[in-house]
Design a protein around this motif. Structure first.
Motif, PDB file in Angstrom:
ATOM      1  N   ASP A  93       2.702   0.734   3.704  1.00 28.68           N
ATOM      2  CA  ASP A  93       4.102   0.489   3.347  1.00 28.68           C
ATOM      3  C   ASP A  93       4.891   1.743   3.044  1.00 28.68           C
ATOM      4  O   ASP A  93       6.061   1.856   3.420  1.00 28.68           O
ATOM      5  N   ARG A  94       4.278   2.702   2.317  1.00 29.71           N
ATOM      6  CA  ARG A  94       5.068   3.860   1.907  1.00 29.71           C
ATOM      7  C   ARG A  94       4.166   5.072   1.635  1.00 29.71           C
ATOM      8  O   ARG A  94       2.957   4.929   1.433  1.00 29.71           O
ATOM      9  N   ILE A  95       4.821   6.226   1.622  1.00 27.75           N
ATOM     10  CA  ILE A  95       4.163   7.489   1.289  1.00 27.75           C
ATOM     11  C   ILE A  95       4.905   8.097   0.108  1.00 27.75           C
ATOM     12  O   ILE A  95       6.117   8.327   0.171  1.00 27.75           O
TER      13      ILE A  95
ATOM     14  N   THR B 109       0.835  -1.201   0.000  1.00 32.55           N
ATOM     15  CA  THR B 109       0.000   0.000   0.000  1.00 32.55           C
ATOM     16  C   THR B 109       0.874   1.258   0.000  1.00 32.55           C
ATOM     17  O   THR B 109       1.802   1.386   0.798  1.00 32.55           O
ATOM     18  N   THR B 110       0.548   2.167  -0.922  1.00 36.06           N
ATOM     19  CA  THR B 110       1.227   3.463  -1.002  1.00 36.06           C
ATOM     20  C   THR B 110       0.192   4.564  -0.921  1.00 36.06           C
ATOM     21  O   THR B 110      -0.771   4.576  -1.699  1.00 36.06           O
ATOM     22  N   PHE B 111       0.370   5.484   0.016  1.00 37.26           N
ATOM     23  CA  PHE B 111      -0.468   6.679   0.069  1.00 37.26           C
ATOM     24  C   PHE B 111       0.205   7.729  -0.813  1.00 37.26           C
ATOM     25  O   PHE B 111       1.374   8.059  -0.616  1.00 37.26           O
ATOM     26  N   HIS B 112      -0.535   8.243  -1.811  1.00 38.06           N
ATOM     27  CA  HIS B 112       0.104   9.075  -2.835  1.00 38.06           C
ATOM     28  C   HIS B 112       0.196  10.550  -2.438  1.00 38.06           C
ATOM     29  O   HIS B 112       0.055  10.898  -1.265  1.00 38.06           O
ATOM     30  N   MET B 113       0.449  11.400  -3.425  1.00 40.37           N
ATOM     31  CA  MET B 113       0.792  12.798  -3.162  1.00 40.37           C
ATOM     32  C   MET B 113      -0.355  13.635  -2.611  1.00 40.37           C
ATOM     33  O   MET B 113      -0.181  14.840  -2.400  1.00 40.37           O
ATOM     34  N   ALA B 114      -1.505  13.025  -2.330  1.00 40.65           N
ATOM     35  CA  ALA B 114      -2.502  13.720  -1.510  1.00 40.65           C
ATOM     36  C   ALA B 114      -1.860  14.124  -0.181  1.00 40.65           C
ATOM     37  O   ALA B 114      -2.263  15.118   0.446  1.00 40.65           O
ATOM     38  N   PHE B 115      -0.846  13.386   0.218  1.00 41.22           N
ATOM     39  CA  PHE B 115      -0.085  13.682   1.440  1.00 41.22           C
ATOM     40  C   PHE B 115       0.462  15.110   1.423  1.00 41.22           C
ATOM     41  O   PHE B 115       0.545  15.765   2.472  1.00 41.22           O
TER      42      PHE B 115
ATOM     43  N   GLY C 102      12.805   4.851   9.098  1.00 38.70           N
ATOM     44  CA  GLY C 102      12.726   3.451   8.714  1.00 38.70           C
ATOM     45  C   GLY C 102      11.430   2.760   9.095  1.00 38.70           C
ATOM     46  O   GLY C 102      11.232   1.578   8.776  1.00 38.70           O
ATOM     47  N   ARG C 103      10.514   3.476   9.753  1.00 38.81           N
ATOM     48  CA  ARG C 103       9.248   2.855  10.158  1.00 38.81           C
ATOM     49  C   ARG C 103       8.301   2.698   8.975  1.00 38.81           C
ATOM     50  O   ARG C 103       7.437   1.811   8.959  1.00 38.81           O
ATOM     51  N   ILE C 104       8.433   3.591   8.015  1.00 37.38           N
ATOM     52  CA  ILE C 104       7.625   3.577   6.796  1.00 37.38           C
ATOM     53  C   ILE C 104       8.503   4.171   5.705  1.00 37.38           C
ATOM     54  O   ILE C 104       9.370   5.008   5.989  1.00 37.38           O
ATOM     55  N   ILE C 105       8.311   3.734   4.473  1.00 35.67           N
ATOM     56  CA  ILE C 105       9.138   4.215   3.368  1.00 35.67           C
ATOM     57  C   ILE C 105       8.631   5.572   2.892  1.00 35.67           C
ATOM     58  O   ILE C 105       7.437   5.729   2.620  1.00 35.67           O
ATOM     59  N   ILE C 106       9.525   6.539   2.817  1.00 33.68           N
ATOM     60  CA  ILE C 106       9.220   7.817   2.168  1.00 33.68           C
ATOM     61  C   ILE C 106       9.721   7.705   0.730  1.00 33.68           C
ATOM     62  O   ILE C 106      10.923   7.565   0.488  1.00 33.68           O
ATOM     63  N   LEU C 107       8.786   7.738  -0.216  1.00 28.71           N
ATOM     64  CA  LEU C 107       9.091   7.563  -1.639  1.00 28.71           C
ATOM     65  C   LEU C 107       9.066   8.934  -2.320  1.00 28.71           C
ATOM     66  O   LEU C 107       7.998   9.493  -2.540  1.00 28.71           O
TER      67      LEU C 107
ATOM     68  N   ASP D 146       2.937   8.823  11.750  1.00 23.35           N
ATOM     69  CA  ASP D 146       2.802   7.962  12.935  1.00 23.35           C
ATOM     70  C   ASP D 146       1.600   7.028  12.808  1.00 23.35           C
ATOM     71  O   ASP D 146       1.682   5.844  13.141  1.00 23.35           O
ATOM     72  N   TRP D 147       0.479   7.571  12.318  1.00 26.02           N
ATOM     73  CA  TRP D 147      -0.730   6.754  12.190  1.00 26.02           C
ATOM     74  C   TRP D 147      -0.579   5.690  11.120  1.00 26.02           C
ATOM     75  O   TRP D 147      -0.970   4.536  11.298  1.00 26.02           O
ATOM     76  N   PHE D 148       0.017   6.061   9.988  1.00 31.93           N
ATOM     77  CA  PHE D 148       0.236   5.091   8.911  1.00 31.93           C
ATOM     78  C   PHE D 148       1.146   3.952   9.365  1.00 31.93           C
ATOM     79  O   PHE D 148       0.970   2.801   8.941  1.00 31.93           O
ATOM     80  N   VAL D 149       2.127   4.271  10.200  1.00 30.63           N
ATOM     81  CA  VAL D 149       2.991   3.216  10.746  1.00 30.63           C
ATOM     82  C   VAL D 149       2.158   2.220  11.542  1.00 30.63           C
ATOM     83  O   VAL D 149       2.310   0.998  11.405  1.00 30.63           O
TER      84      VAL D 149
END
Length: 211
Positions: free
Chosen positions: A147-149, A120-126, A176-181, A139-142
């Motif tokens: 998997d990644r943002i 799962t990747t949360f896209h550039m809505a971030f 390292g808790r979640i991937i920053i893409l 923190d919440w996504f972790v």
């Protein structure tokens, strides 16, 4: 280094894989930032990429424009996700916000409830969130196991070089808790410099490889 190529439909997918793309974000309508590709496109992309051992991340987004979805649109998102999962995709790319520019928690939980076994990747809505909200969201996504943002680290009007200091802050906070893409302006010429500065092992773009 994972080079995620953003592919509009199937057209350039074989060329991108031959040029070294190691993961594909599959979408339609790149002119509006990407929407859900057709089931036929997903199936053909999966058939081709699986032979090359290249994973497919499918965009799940019912339309261009903002990322605030009504109940009918969320139903479309749910149905598209289920069809994509049944077609064998490796993962999904999504993003849902509220009218107050916060993450739509109910929508995210619905999507995750239907995406068991998928990346799962949360896209550039971030990138629409405030900086304070972004840190809370990481923190919440972790906790949720996302998997990644995918993030540009700032508004699209800023260059990737201008966004690098803040992207580095996000990478350090994620720890390292979640991937920053990182994405948006990364290409075959600058990927090495950018990923080395950020200390990341994945990057995203429509020009991440040359062909």
């Amino acid at each position: 280094m994972i080079k995620e190529f953003c592919a509009e439909n199937f057209t350039d997918l074989p060329k991108a894989i031959a040029a070294g793309a190691s993961r594909i974000e599959l979408c339609d309508n790149l002119a509006v930032g990407g929407t859900t590709p057709s089931l036929g496109v997903i199936e053909e992309a999966m058939a081709y990429a699986s032979e090359k051992h290249v994973p497919i991340m499918t965009m799940i987004r019912p339309r261009g424009g903002n990322f605030v979805y009504n109940d009918l649109e969320l139903k479309i998102i749910e149905n598209d996700l289920i069809h994509a999962k049944n077609a064998g995709v490796d993962g999904i790319v999504f993003g849902c916000l509220t009218a107050e520019n916060e993450v739509d928690e109910e929508a995210v939980e619905m999507i995750l409830g239907n995406s068991s076994g998928l990346q799962t990747t949360f896209h550039m809505a971030f990138d629409e969130l405030s900086h304070e909200e972004q840190l809370k969201t990481i923190d919440w996504f972790v906790q949720l196991g996302i998997d990644r943002i995918l993030t540009h680290g700032g508004p699209a009007t800023q260059t990737i070089d201008e966004c690098l200091p803040y992207l580095k802050e996000l990478v350090n906070y994620a720890d390292g808790r979640i991937i920053i893409l990182p994405g948006g302006g990364i290409n075959a010429n600058n990927i090495d410099k950018i990923t080395e500065f950020l200390g990341v092992k994945e990057a995203h773009g429509t020009k991440i490889v040359t062909f």
